[in-house]
Design a protein around this motif. Structure first.
Motif, PDB file in Angstrom:
ATOM      1  N   ALA A 198      59.781  24.883  37.809  1.00 15.28           N
ATOM      2  CA  ALA A 198      58.387  25.299  37.945  1.00 15.28           C
ATOM      3  C   ALA A 198      58.150  26.656  37.293  1.00 15.28           C
ATOM      4  O   ALA A 198      59.067  27.472  37.148  1.00 15.28           O
ATOM      5  CB  ALA A 198      58.009  25.367  39.431  1.00 15.28           C
ATOM      6  N   PHE A 199      56.902  26.870  36.903  1.00 16.86           N
ATOM      7  CA  PHE A 199      56.455  28.143  36.335  1.00 16.86           C
ATOM      8  C   PHE A 199      55.280  28.638  37.173  1.00 16.86           C
ATOM      9  O   PHE A 199      54.351  27.874  37.452  1.00 16.86           O
ATOM     10  CB  PHE A 199      56.026  27.968  34.877  1.00 16.86           C
ATOM     11  CG  PHE A 199      57.135  27.543  33.958  1.00 16.86           C
ATOM     12  CD1 PHE A 199      57.812  28.480  33.195  1.00 16.86           C
ATOM     13  CD2 PHE A 199      57.501  26.211  33.866  1.00 16.86           C
ATOM     14  CE1 PHE A 199      58.839  28.091  32.348  1.00 16.86           C
ATOM     15  CE2 PHE A 199      58.527  25.810  33.018  1.00 16.86           C
ATOM     16  CZ  PHE A 199      59.203  26.753  32.258  1.00 16.86           C
ATOM     17  N   SER A 200      55.335  29.897  37.572  1.00 13.82           N
ATOM     18  CA  SER A 200      54.290  30.463  38.430  1.00 13.82           C
ATOM     19  C   SER A 200      53.737  31.737  37.809  1.00 13.82           C
ATOM     20  O   SER A 200      54.495  32.592  37.333  1.00 13.82           O
ATOM     21  CB  SER A 200      54.863  30.769  39.818  1.00 13.82           C
ATOM     22  OG  SER A 200      53.925  31.468  40.618  1.00 13.82           O
ATOM     23  N   ASP A 201      52.399  31.868  37.822  1.00 12.33           N
ATOM     24  CA  ASP A 201      51.765  33.042  37.238  1.00 12.33           C
ATOM     25  C   ASP A 201      50.508  33.388  38.027  1.00 12.33           C
ATOM     26  O   ASP A 201      49.864  32.506  38.607  1.00 12.33           O
ATOM     27  CB  ASP A 201      51.405  32.776  35.775  1.00 12.33           C
ATOM     28  CG  ASP A 201      50.841  34.008  35.090  1.00 12.33           C
ATOM     29  OD1 ASP A 201      51.501  35.062  35.141  1.00 12.33           O
ATOM     30  OD2 ASP A 201      49.749  33.926  34.508  1.00 12.33           O
ATOM     31  N   SER A 202      50.174  34.669  38.060  1.00 10.13           N
ATOM     32  CA  SER A 202      48.945  35.116  38.709  1.00 10.13           C
ATOM     33  C   SER A 202      48.266  36.168  37.843  1.00 10.13           C
ATOM     34  O   SER A 202      48.933  37.033  37.268  1.00 10.13           O
ATOM     35  CB  SER A 202      49.225  35.701  40.100  1.00 10.13           C
ATOM     36  OG  SER A 202      49.660  34.696  41.001  1.00 10.13           O
ATOM     37  N   ASP A 203      46.951  36.081  37.763  1.00  4.85           N
ATOM     38  CA  ASP A 203      46.157  37.080  37.045  1.00  4.85           C
ATOM     39  C   ASP A 203      45.543  37.998  38.089  1.00  4.85           C
ATOM     40  O   ASP A 203      44.586  37.638  38.778  1.00  4.85           O
ATOM     41  CB  ASP A 203      45.069  36.376  36.217  1.00  4.85           C
ATOM     42  CG  ASP A 203      44.379  37.324  35.261  1.00  4.85           C
ATOM     43  OD1 ASP A 203      44.908  38.426  35.042  1.00  4.85           O
ATOM     44  OD2 ASP A 203      43.320  36.955  34.734  1.00  4.85           O
ATOM     45  N   TRP A 204      46.108  39.194  38.226  1.00  5.39           N
ATOM     46  CA  TRP A 204      45.761  40.110  39.319  1.00  5.39           C
ATOM     47  C   TRP A 204      44.318  40.603  39.206  1.00  5.39           C
ATOM     48  O   TRP A 204      43.887  41.086  38.172  1.00  5.39           O
ATOM     49  CB  TRP A 204      46.713  41.291  39.307  1.00  5.39           C
ATOM     50  CG  TRP A 204      46.459  42.310  40.368  1.00  5.39           C
ATOM     51  CD1 TRP A 204      46.109  42.072  41.660  1.00  5.39           C
ATOM     52  CD2 TRP A 204      46.556  43.725  40.227  1.00  5.39           C
ATOM     53  NE1 TRP A 204      45.985  43.250  42.347  1.00  5.39           N
ATOM     54  CE2 TRP A 204      46.252  44.284  41.494  1.00  5.39           C
ATOM     55  CE3 TRP A 204      46.885  44.584  39.175  1.00  5.39           C
ATOM     56  CZ2 TRP A 204      46.255  45.654  41.725  1.00  5.39           C
ATOM     57  CZ3 TRP A 204      46.887  45.950  39.404  1.00  5.39           C
ATOM     58  CH2 TRP A 204      46.584  46.475  40.663  1.00  5.39           C
ATOM     59  N   GLY A 205      43.559  40.440  40.297  1.00 10.49           N
ATOM     60  CA  GLY A 205      42.190  40.944  40.380  1.00 10.49           C
ATOM     61  C   GLY A 205      41.281  40.400  39.304  1.00 10.49           C
ATOM     62  O   GLY A 205      40.372  41.091  38.842  1.00 10.49           O
ATOM     63  N   SER A 206      41.485  39.160  38.907  1.00 12.31           N
ATOM     64  CA  SER A 206      40.771  38.602  37.754  1.00 12.31           C
ATOM     65  C   SER A 206      39.285  38.363  38.004  1.00 12.31           C
ATOM     66  O   SER A 206      38.493  38.374  37.064  1.00 12.31           O
ATOM     67  CB  SER A 206      41.435  37.297  37.318  1.00 12.31           C
ATOM     68  OG  SER A 206      41.502  36.371  38.394  1.00 12.31           O
ATOM     69  N   ASP A 207      38.896  38.140  39.260  1.00 14.40           N
ATOM     70  CA  ASP A 207      37.478  37.956  39.565  1.00 14.40           C
ATOM     71  C   ASP A 207      36.816  39.323  39.697  1.00 14.40           C
ATOM     72  O   ASP A 207      37.094  40.071  40.631  1.00 14.40           O
ATOM     73  CB  ASP A 207      37.314  37.159  40.864  1.00 14.40           C
ATOM     74  CG  ASP A 207      35.880  36.688  41.071  1.00 14.40           C
ATOM     75  OD1 ASP A 207      34.953  37.490  40.846  1.00 14.40           O
ATOM     76  OD2 ASP A 207      35.690  35.517  41.459  1.00 14.40           O
ATOM     77  N   LEU A 208      35.947  39.651  38.769  1.00 15.39           N
ATOM     78  CA  LEU A 208      35.330  40.972  38.754  1.00 15.39           C
ATOM     79  C   LEU A 208      34.346  41.192  39.894  1.00 15.39           C
ATOM     80  O   LEU A 208      33.955  42.332  40.172  1.00 15.39           O
ATOM     81  CB  LEU A 208      34.610  41.188  37.412  1.00 15.39           C
ATOM     82  CG  LEU A 208      35.493  41.134  36.160  1.00 15.39           C
ATOM     83  CD1 LEU A 208      34.659  41.387  34.914  1.00 15.39           C
ATOM     84  CD2 LEU A 208      36.641  42.138  36.252  1.00 15.39           C
ATOM     85  N   ASP A 209      33.940  40.131  40.564  1.00 20.99           N
ATOM     86  CA  ASP A 209      32.977  40.263  41.660  1.00 20.99           C
ATOM     87  C   ASP A 209      33.638  40.579  42.994  1.00 20.99           C
ATOM     88  O   ASP A 209      33.107  41.354  43.789  1.00 20.99           O
ATOM     89  CB  ASP A 209      32.146  38.982  41.785  1.00 20.99           C
ATOM     90  CG  ASP A 209      31.286  38.743  40.561  1.00 20.99           C
ATOM     91  OD1 ASP A 209      30.723  39.723  40.036  1.00 20.99           O
ATOM     92  OD2 ASP A 209      31.189  37.586  40.119  1.00 20.99           O
ATOM     93  N   ASP A 210      34.791  39.982  43.266  1.00 23.44           N
ATOM     94  CA  ASP A 210      35.457  40.241  44.546  1.00 23.44           C
ATOM     95  C   ASP A 210      36.901  40.697  44.392  1.00 23.44           C
ATOM     96  O   ASP A 210      37.588  40.935  45.375  1.00 23.44           O
ATOM     97  CB  ASP A 210      35.398  38.998  45.448  1.00 23.44           C
ATOM     98  CG  ASP A 210      36.037  37.767  44.811  1.00 23.44           C
ATOM     99  OD1 ASP A 210      36.813  37.924  43.839  1.00 23.44           O
ATOM    100  OD2 ASP A 210      35.760  36.642  45.285  1.00 23.44           O
TER     101      ASP A 210
END
Length: 229
Positions: free
Chosen positions: A63-75
């Motif tokens: 498996a490959f796991s990734d996260s885009d930190w704080g990507s939602d500029l609204d919340d």
């Protein structure tokens, strides 16, 4: 739209949408129609594409796991994406916004690790019922801090707000139910599931997700080889 020029990606690279900070347009339907047209132009160029499955001799979970930190500029909530392969074939994938705001990129990535670990545990249970034996699953993450937390038995005070995720993944690592390794960002296949990226990387990751044209007979190599190519 039949005669329109196809787009290489479904979304403009690097685009961050927000509900605030810009002037409202008189007719919102016009904006929505532009978005839809972009997607339709992408689909027009990929009508022959599909998820490619082929016979595999190596029955392992990866498996490959990734996260885009704080990507939602609204919340400021992060987006997590993961993909799971059984052998060379993609069998599970996800892209969704996290429920809570993460205080650091490591926390966001670790929440992603917890999500894909949960999915792998479920797949293992299913394979066990089918009497299919597999080796220890491997998860690749491009955040070194999250990988070190998964292996480090020492509890840090700054991780208490995601303590359950921390212990869940760590328990699976300590019992050797999973393995977690660091992977450079340029090889992170799940990157395509968390953000809009440019044409060439997009096409490369899409190919590694085994999404290919039925007209393409030149598919070569397995996903593990493609990971570092």
């Amino acid at each position: 739209m039949d005669d329109s020029k196809p787009q290489p990606t479904p979304m403009t690279s690097g685009l961050k949408l927000t509900a605030n900070g810009s002037t409202s347009i008189p007719d919102p339907s016009f904006y929505r129609s532009i978005v839809v047209k972009r997607i339709l132009r992408y689909l027009q160029g990929t009508v022959t594409h599909g998820l490619h499955f082929r016979r595999a001799t190596n029955l392992t979970l990866m498996a490959f796991s990734d996260s885009d930190w704080g990507s939602d500029l609204d919340d400021r909530k992060s987006t997590t994406g993961y993909c799971v392969y059984f052998g060379n074939n993609l069998v599970s994938w996800s892209s969704r916004k996290q429920r809570a705001v993460s205080r650091s990129s490591t926390e966001a990535e670790y929440r992603g690790l917890a999500a894909v670990t949960t999915e792998i545990v479920w797949i293992q249970s299913l394979l066990s019922e089918l009497q299919v034996n597999t080796a220890t699953p491997t998860i690749y993450c491009d955040n070194l801090g999250a990988v070190m937390l998964a292996a480090n038995p020492i509890m840090h005070s700054r991780t208490k707000h995601f303590e359950l995720d921390l212990y869940f993944v760590r328990d699976k690592v300590l019992t050797r139910a999973i393995q977690v390794f660091h992977l450079p960002s340029q090889f992170q296949v799940a990157d395509i599931l968390t953000k809009s990226i440019t044409g060439l990387p997009f096409e490369s990751f899409r190919r590694k997700l085994m999404v290919t044209s039925s007209c393409d007979i030149s598919l070569r190599g397995d996903v593990k080889d493609n990971k570092v190519s």
